[in-house]
Scaffold this motif. Structure first.
Motif, short mmCIF file in Angstrom:
data_model
loop_
_atom_site.label_atom_id
_atom_site.label_comp_id
_atom_site.label_asym_id
_atom_site.label_seq_id
_atom_site.Cartn_x
_atom_site.Cartn_y
_atom_site.Cartn_z
N TYR A 1 -4.80 2.99 -8.86
CA TYR A 1 -4.67 4.09 -7.91
C TYR A 1 -4.37 5.40 -8.65
O TYR A 1 -4.97 6.44 -8.37
CB TYR A 1 -3.55 3.76 -6.92
CG TYR A 1 -3.38 4.73 -5.77
CD1 TYR A 1 -4.09 4.57 -4.60
CD2 TYR A 1 -2.50 5.81 -5.87
CE1 TYR A 1 -3.94 5.44 -3.54
CE2 TYR A 1 -2.34 6.68 -4.81
CZ TYR A 1 -3.06 6.51 -3.65
OH TYR A 1 -2.91 7.38 -2.61
N ASP B 1 -9.96 1.36 5.46
CA ASP B 1 -10.72 0.86 4.31
C ASP B 1 -9.82 0.20 3.28
O ASP B 1 -10.29 -0.60 2.45
CB ASP B 1 -11.50 2.00 3.65
CG ASP B 1 -12.74 2.39 4.44
OD1 ASP B 1 -13.14 1.62 5.34
OD2 ASP B 1 -13.31 3.47 4.16
N ARG B 2 -8.54 0.53 3.30
CA ARG B 2 -7.62 -0.07 2.33
C ARG B 2 -7.51 -1.58 2.51
O ARG B 2 -7.14 -2.29 1.57
CB ARG B 2 -6.22 0.55 2.47
CG ARG B 2 -6.17 2.00 2.06
CD ARG B 2 -4.80 2.59 2.35
NE ARG B 2 -4.62 3.87 1.67
CZ ARG B 2 -3.50 4.57 1.71
NH1 ARG B 2 -2.47 4.11 2.38
NH2 ARG B 2 -3.41 5.71 1.06
N THR B 3 -7.75 -2.08 3.71
CA THR B 3 -7.62 -3.51 3.96
C THR B 3 -8.97 -4.22 3.98
O THR B 3 -9.05 -5.38 4.37
CB THR B 3 -6.89 -3.76 5.29
OG1 THR B 3 -7.56 -3.05 6.34
CG2 THR B 3 -5.46 -3.25 5.22
N VAL C 1 -4.06 11.55 3.64
CA VAL C 1 -4.57 10.48 2.77
C VAL C 1 -5.71 11.01 1.90
O VAL C 1 -6.81 10.44 1.84
CB VAL C 1 -5.03 9.24 3.59
CG1 VAL C 1 -5.17 8.02 2.70
CG2 VAL C 1 -4.05 8.94 4.70
N ARG D 1 -10.14 6.08 6.25
CA ARG D 1 -9.66 5.89 4.88
C ARG D 1 -8.50 4.89 4.84
O ARG D 1 -8.38 4.09 3.92
CB ARG D 1 -9.24 7.23 4.27
CG ARG D 1 -10.41 8.11 3.91
CD ARG D 1 -9.99 9.28 3.02
NE ARG D 1 -9.07 10.18 3.68
CZ ARG D 1 -9.42 11.11 4.54
NH1 ARG D 1 -10.69 11.25 4.87
NH2 ARG D 1 -8.53 11.91 5.10
N LEU D 2 -7.64 4.95 5.84
CA LEU D 2 -6.54 3.99 5.92
C LEU D 2 -7.06 2.58 6.18
O LEU D 2 -6.61 1.61 5.56
CB LEU D 2 -5.57 4.40 7.03
CG LEU D 2 -4.71 5.64 6.75
CD1 LEU D 2 -4.11 6.16 8.06
CD2 LEU D 2 -3.61 5.33 5.75
N GLU E 1 1.26 4.24 -3.04
CA GLU E 1 1.19 5.68 -2.75
C GLU E 1 2.47 6.39 -3.19
O GLU E 1 2.43 7.46 -3.81
CB GLU E 1 1.01 5.89 -1.25
CG GLU E 1 -0.40 6.14 -0.81
CD GLU E 1 -0.44 6.62 0.62
OE1 GLU E 1 -1.15 7.60 0.89
OE2 GLU E 1 0.23 6.04 1.49
N ILE F 1 0.84 -1.20 0.00
CA ILE F 1 0.00 0.00 0.00
C ILE F 1 0.87 1.25 0.00
O ILE F 1 0.63 2.20 -0.74
CB ILE F 1 -0.94 0.00 1.22
CG1 ILE F 1 -1.98 -1.12 1.09
CG2 ILE F 1 -1.64 1.34 1.38
CD1 ILE F 1 -2.84 -1.31 2.32
N GLY G 1 -1.30 1.16 6.30
CA GLY G 1 -2.55 0.44 6.26
C GLY G 1 -3.15 0.36 7.65
O GLY G 1 -3.35 1.38 8.33
N ASN H 1 -2.55 -2.60 -9.64
CA ASN H 1 -3.14 -1.87 -8.51
C ASN H 1 -2.62 -0.44 -8.47
O ASN H 1 -3.37 0.49 -8.13
CB ASN H 1 -2.84 -2.59 -7.21
CG ASN H 1 -3.65 -3.86 -7.04
OD1 ASN H 1 -4.72 -4.00 -7.62
ND2 ASN H 1 -3.14 -4.80 -6.26
#
Length: 999
Positions: A230, A724-726, A969, A721-722, A191, A187, A689, A226
Motif C-alpha cells: 500500500y 474494491d478492497r474486498t 479514499v 474504491r472502498l 491506511e 484495511i 471496507g 500488505n
C-alpha cells in the motif's frame, strides 16, 4: 576547522579510536553491520549538533570501501547496486519517494547491501529504520511493522507522538501494539499506518525523510507486506525510500511481495562474485599466493555466493588446506551443505552452555533481551555471558545490542538441528514462561503455533484467549491463525463447536471460502439447540456475505425444522426473515411478508430481536408498495429508540434497513441523517471496507434524490474504491456501481456511465442478493438515454418480469414501467399507455411525491393534449420537497408544454435553469439556455469536476490535503493536484477567496 575529531566520534560510538580512524580512512573493512550503523549514527549526531564541517564524502567513501573490501566479501562488486540506492537517497529530499527491491538467493549479500544503505542514509540525514523477517515470525499480524516502527515511535516525545497519531493515523496504535480504545480492521490499520508516515514526513520536522529497510521480506507477516505494498504505491510525493530484500524462492512468500516487486522503481539482483573477487577473498583468507586452480575451484563450488564462500574458507582453514593446485580437488568436498553442518559442529565444540544458549535463542526468538534468553536456556547470568561471548567470537551470534544470529542461514541451521520433539517442548516451555511473566497473549500464542498437538486444555485456552484479544483489536487474520491451531489441538468435546464457530467467524472476515466448511463443521458438532442455533446463524451470515443468500435461507429453514420452541427458535426465525428479505429469488416472499404482518405489529422494540422484526416488517411494506405512511408508523418504535451501525455483535442491519425505509419512502432528511451517522460510526471504528462502502453509496443515493449531483458522483465513486478492497463482484460493488451510473446519467455524462457499466460488467449477471438500484432497470435507463430504444425496451421488460416474479411492485424501487413506456411510445402506444397508468396507480398507492410526479411526467409525455394539467400537478407535488433535480426537469417540461400551447413560459424556464444550476445538471442547462435565448452567468463551481468540487469545499472548510485524501479514499498527491486545479479554475489563491468562489 570546527569538525569533531575521530577521537571524539569514537567516544560517542563506543569503539576504539584506532579502529574508528582506520574505518573512516578505508584502511579497515566494516565487516560488522553494527559498526557501520554506529559510525553513521555518530555522523548524524555531529551534523545535528551543527558540526557541518564533517566531510560527508569522506564518510561515504569509508562506508562504501571501494577497492578495499577483501575482509568483507559481501560488499565486493556491489558499487553499481549501491549507486542505484544512492540515487534514490539523493532524490528523497525533493519528496521523490522510491521503492527498491533487492532480489537474490540466501547468502548472496542482500543483508550487507541493506546495512550499507542504512549507514549512507544516516549520513545523508535520512532516518533509517530496519526490520528483518524471521522464519517463524509470520504468526503475529503487523509484527514486522511493529519492529520497524515501534522503537522509532517510542523515541519521540509526547508532543510529537500526538502529532504522529493525529487524525487518520490514530488507528495505527493498534498494529503497533500501543494502548488504544478502538477496534478497527486490517484495511483501516493499513491506511492508518500510511497516514502515520505522512504525518512523520509532514508534521514532525526531524523525520522529514525516512528509509524503510526490510530484510528477508519473504518471512514477513502478510499484513506487514500488505502495508508495504500500500505504501509503495503512494510514494510519489513522499520523502520515503523503501528498500526491500527477499529470496524469490523463499518459503511462504506472500502475493503482496510479488506485487511490490512488479511496481518497484528499481530492482537489484546482486550477482555472484566473479573469479577476480573470489581470488581476492581467497588470497586475503589463505594467503596472497593462492594458486589459480585452487581459486577457480572455490569459485565453481561456492557459486560465487559470499556467505558460502566465507564458510568454505573457514572449513579450509580448519582442515589446513594449502592454497595450491594439489589441494584444488579437495575443495569439491567443501559444499554449502557441509558449511551448514560445520556450523553445528562448531557450535558443539563450544560446549553445552553455548549450545543451550544458541538453541534458546533459535527457539525464543531474535531480538529478545539477552537476560531472557539466558534464563530460558537454564543458565546462570555468568554462564550465559561467557557463552554469549564464545558465540560472538565464533561468528555465530552478532555482537550488537539486539541479540541475534550473524545470518539467517546460521539461525536456520541451529533451529533445524534441534530434535523436533525437543523443539516442540522448548516452544511450549517458552509459552508457559511468557504467560507466567504476564507477557502479551500474542507472544504466548506465537510459540504455541509450533507445539505438537496433544489435546492440552491449557494450549486451547491460551490460543482462544489470544484470538479473542486479536478479534477485539480487529486483527481477524491473527485470530484465525490462533483458532485454527486450537481446533487442531483439539479442544475437549464440549468446546469443539464453540471453538470452530469462532474460527469460522474469524475466517469469514477475510476468507469466505475457507469459513464456510469450518462453520458447517461447527454446526454438525453442535450438542444442543443453543449451540446449533449459534452455528446456524454464523453460517447463514457467512453465506449471505458471500452473496449466497439462497443457501443462507435454506440452511435456516432446515435449522428451524430441527429446533424446539423457545429463544433459539425465535433467533433462527428472525435471522431467516432477514436474509430472505434480501434474497433476490425467494420463492416464498409473500408468505414471509404475511408472517411479518402477523408477528411484528404487537412488538415494541424491547430488544434487538424485536427491533429487527419491526424493521423487516416496515421494509416489507415498502417493498410491496403499501402506503408509505404505514411503513413510517411501523418503523417509528425503532427510530424513537435510536439505531447503531458499527455493532460487532448485532451488525448494521437494523440501522441500514431503517434508513432504507425512509430513503425509498422519500423521507430524505431522516435517511440522510442515518447514513451520515453510519459513515461517522464506521470511520470512528475503522471499518473502512464493505461497511463504509455501503454507507457512502447510500449517502450518494440521498444526494442524487436531492439533486446534489456532484456529491452523488463523488460518494458513489468513493464507495466503489472502498468496495474494491474486498474483491470484485460483491453486493457492495453492485450497489455502488448502480448509484454511480444513475448519478452520471443525471449529470448527462453518458459516456462515462456507459464506460463504467462495460468495465464492471454491471447488469450482466443478476446477483443472488437484492441489489438497489435494480441493475437491469439502471442499464435499461442508460440504453434509453443513449438512444438504443429497442435494446432498452428488452432490458426494461426483463427488469419488470423479474420484479413482478419477485413480488416487488413498488415503483420507488425501480421506475421500469415509466422508462419502458417512453421507449414504446412510438412503436406500441397502447402498451405504453397501460404501463404508465399501472405505474401511476401503484405510485398513488405508495404515496411518495417523487414517484407520483414521475408517473405524471410519463403520462404527460404520452398525452400531449393533457400534458399541461398533468405537469402542473407534478410541479405542485415537488414544489416544497427535497427532490430538486426532478423539480427542475418537471419545470422544464411544463415550460415546453405551455410554449406548445402558445403561452409565455419565460419565468418557468428561468426557474428551471436556476434549479438546474443549483443541482449541477449541465445536460439540462444547455436546452434551457437555448429556449430562453440568453445565457445567465453560470455558477463558477459547476466548471469543476465532482471530485474538484468536493476537494475545494473540504479545503475551504479548513481540512488539510491529508484529511481530504483519507475521507475520499484518494492518494495525497491526487488531492493536492485536485485542490490546485480547482483554485486555478476558480482563480483563487487563498482559502478565503476559495470560500467566496464556492458561495
Amino acid at each position: 576547522m570546527g569538525s569533531p575529531t575521530d577521537a571524539a566520534l569514537a567516544r560517542r560510538s563506543g569503539v576504539g579510536a584506532a579502529t574508528f580512524s582506520e574505518a573512516m580512512s578505508g584502511r579497515r573493512g566494516l565487516r560488522d553491520e553494527f559498526v557501520a550503523k554506529v559510525i553513521s549514527g555518530c555522523v548524524a549526531i555531529a551534523r545535528a549538533g551543527g558540526r557541518t564541517g564533517l566531510d560527508e564524502q569522506r564518510v561515504l567513501h569509508a562506508l562504501r570501501l571501494p577497492g578495499h573490501t577483501a575482509a568483507d566479501s559481501g560488499i565486493l562488486e556491489r558499487d553499481d547496486d549501491l549507486n542505484l540506492c544512492s540515487s534514490a537517497l539523493e532524490g528523497v529530499r525533493g519528496r521523490a519517494g522510491a521503492t527498491i527491491v533487492v532480489e537474490g538467493a540466501a547468502g548472496i549479500g542482500k543483508s550487507e547491501l541493506l546495512a550499507r544503505v542504512c549507514a549512507e542514509s544516516a549520513v545523508r540525514g535520512v532516518t533509517p529504520l530496519l526490520v528483518r523477517g524471521g522464519e517463524h515470525d509470520q504468526a503475529l499480524a503487523f509484527g514486522g511493522v511493529r519492529t520497524l516502527l515501534g522503537r522509532w515511535v517510542a523515541g519521540h516525545n509526547d508532543r510529537d507522538r500526538r502529532r504522529l497519531f493525529a487524525g487518520a493515523a490514530e488507528f495505527a496504535k493498534v498494529p503497533l501494539g500501543l494502548p488504544h480504545s478502538r477496534r478497527g480492521s486490517v484495511i483501516g490499520f493499513i491506511e492508518a499506518l500510511y497516514w502515520l508516515v505522512v504525518n512523520a514526513t509532514d508534521v514532525v520536522e526531524r523525520d522529514d525523510a525516512l528509509l524503510f529497510a526490510v530484510d528477508d521480506a519473504h518471512w514477513l507477516d502478510e499484513e506487514s507486506l500488505n502495508w508495504l505494498e500500500y505504501l509503495a504505491g503512494r510514494l510519489t510525493s513522499l520523502p520515503v525510500v523503501v528498500v526491500l530484500a527477499y529470496r524469490p524462492d523463499g518459503g511462504g512468500a506472500a502475493p503482496a511481495l510479488a506485487r511490490i516487486a512488479l511496481q518497484a522503481s528499481r530492482t537489484i539482483r546482486p550477482r555472484p562474485l566473479s573469479l577476480d573477487a573470489v581470488r581476492t577473498v581467497v588470497g586475503h583468507s589463505l594467503g596472497p599466493s593462492a594458486d589459480e586452480t585452487f581459486c577457480v575451484a572455490f569459485h565453481r563450488h561456492s557459486g560465487g555466493n559470499p556467505f558460502y564462500l566465507r564458510g568454505m574458507l573457514d572449513l579450509a582453514r580448519e582442515r589446513r588446506l594449502t592454497p595450491t593446485a594439489a589441494s584444488a580437488a579437495k575443495v569439491a568436498g567443501l559444499t554449502p551443505r557441509q558449511v551448514v553442518s560445520h556450523l553445528n559442529e562448531r557450535l558443539g565444540s563450544l560446549g553445552p552452555a553455548a549450545r543451550r544458549l544458541a538453541h534458546a535463542l533459535a527457539v525464543f526468538g531474535r531480538g529478545s533481551p539477552l537476560g531472557h534468553v539466558i534464563r530460558f536456556g537454564g543458565l546462570t547470568p555468568e554462564e550465559g555471558r561467557r557463552a554469549y561471548d564464545q558465540l560472538c567470537k565464533a561468528s555465530i551470534l552478532a555482537d550488537q545490542p539486539s541479540v541475534d544470529f550473524r545470518h539467517p542461514i546460521i539461525r536456520s541451521a541451529v533451529y533445524d538441528a534441534i530434535d523436533p520433539t525437543e523443539r516442540s517442548d522448548a516452544h511450549l516451555a517458552a509459552a508457559r514462561l511468557l504467560h507466567d511473566d504476564g507477557e502479551d497473549a500474542d507472544l504466548v500464542a506465537a510459540h504455541l503455533l509450533h507445539v505438537r498437538t496433544a489435546a492440552d486444555p491449557w494450549v486451547v485456552d491460551r490460543l482462544v484467549a489470544a484470538a479473542a484479544e486479536a478479534m477485539g483489536s480487529g486483527l481477524a487474520g491473527t485470530a484465525a491463525r490462533y483458532l485454527g491451531r486450537a481446533v487442531a489441538e483439539p479442544p475437549a468435546l464440549k468446546r469443539r463447536c464453540e471453538v470452530r464457530i469462532r474460527h469460522g467467524q474469524a475466517l469469514a472476515l477475510g476468507e469466505m471460502a475457507a469459513a464456510l466448511p469450518e462453520l458447517r463443521a461447527a454446526y454438525d458438532l453442535a450438542l444442543d439447540d443453543a449451540q446449533r442455533t449459534e452455528a446456524a446463524i454464523a453460517l447463514a451470515k457467512t453465506h449471505g456475505y458471500a452473496n449466497q443468500l439462497g443457501d443462507a435461507v435454506r440452511l435456516l429453514d432446515r435449522a428451524l425444522d430441527n429446533c424446539a420452541d423457545g429463544v433459539p427458535r425465535g433467533q433462527l426465525r428472525a435471522e431467516q426473515l432477514l436474509w430472505a428479505a434480501w434474497w433476490a429469488d425467494d420463492p416464498h416472499r409473500p408468505d414471509r411478508m404475511r408472517l411479518l404482518d402477523e408477528i411484528a405489529p404487537p412488538l415494541r422494540g424491547a430488544n434487538h430481536l424485536e427491533r429487527l422484526l419491526i424493521t423487516l416488517h416496515a421494509w416489507s411494506l415498502v417493498l410491496r408498495g403499501q402506503p408509505r405512511n404505514d411503513a413510517a408508523a411501523a418503523i417509528e418504535p425503532v427510530l424513537r429508540n435510536g439505531v447503531t451501525f458499527a455493532d460487532l455483535d448485532q451488525g448494521m442491519e437494523v440501522g441500514t434497513v431503517t434508513a432504507f425505509v425512509h430513503l425509498y419512502s422519500d423521507d430524505l432528511t431522516v435517511a440522510g441523517a442515518l447514513f451520515d451517522q453510519a459513515v461517522r460510526e464506521f470511520d470512528r471504528d475503522g471499518w473502512r471496507g464493505t461497511h463504509l462502502a455501503f454507507a457512502r453509496t447510500h449517502q450518494g443515493n440521498v444526494a442524487l434524490r436531492q439533486g446534489r449531483l456532484a456529491d452523488a458522483v463523488v460518494d458513489a465513486d468513493t464507495a466503489i474504491r472502498l468496495a474494491d478492497r474486498t474483491g470484485p463482484g460483491t453486493p457492495a460493488e453492485h450497489f455502488a456501481t448502480g448509484t454511480l451510473i444513475e448519478a452520471l446519467l443525471a449529470r448527462g455524462d453518458l459516456h462515462r456511465a456507459a464506460a463504467i457499466r462495460t468495465a464492471r460488467g454491471y447488469g450482466d449477471v443478476q446477483p443472488d442478493a437484492l441489489v438497489l438500484p435494480i441493475p437491469w432497470g439502471v442499464v435499461g435507463a442508460l440504453e434509453l438515454a443513449c438512444g438504443e430504444t429497442r435494446k432498452a425496451a428488452t432490458t426494461l421488460r426483463r427488469a419488470g418480469q423479474w420484479l413482478e416474479h419477485a413480488h416487488l411492485p413498488n415503483p420507488s424501487l425501480c421506475a421500469w414501467r415509466f422508462d419502458l413506456a417512453r421507449a414504446l411510445r412510438h412503436t406500441s402506444p397502447d402498451e405504453a399507455q397501460e404501463l404508465a397508468e399501472t405505474g401511476k396507480r401503484r405510485a398513488d398507492l405508495f404515496g411518495s411525491p417523487l414517484v407520483r410526479a414521475r408517473a405524471l411526467r410519463t403520462l404527460a409525455e404520452l398525452r400531449p393534449a393533457a400534458s399541461t394539467d398533468l405537469l402542473e400537478e407534478a410541479v405542485e407535488l415537488l414544489r416544497d420537497g427535497p427532490n430538486r433535480l426532478d423539480h427542475a426537469h418537471t419545470l422544464a417540461e411544463l415550460a415546453t408544454a405551455m410554449t406548445r400551447g402558445g403561452h409565455d413560459a419565460t419565468e418557468l424556464l428561468s426557474d428551471a435553469l436556476a434549479v438546474a444550476d443549483e443541482c449541477g445538471a449541465m445536460s439540462l442547462r444547455a436546452p434551457l439556455v437555448r429556449k430562453l435565448g440568453s445565457d445567465p452567468k453560470p455558477r463558477k463551481v459547476n466548471a469543476l469536476t465532482p471530485r474538484q468540487q468536493r476537494v475545494a469545499r473540504l479545503a475551504a472548510d479548513g481540512h488539510s490535503d491529508a484529511e481530504i485524501a483519507y475521507s475520499m479514499v484518494l492518494d495525497l498527491e491526487a488531492v493536492t493536484a485536485l485542490r490546485r486545479d480547482a483554485q486555478k479554475i476558480l482563480d483563487t489563491s487563498s482559502l478565503a477567496e476559495l470560500r467566496g468562489a464556492l458561495g
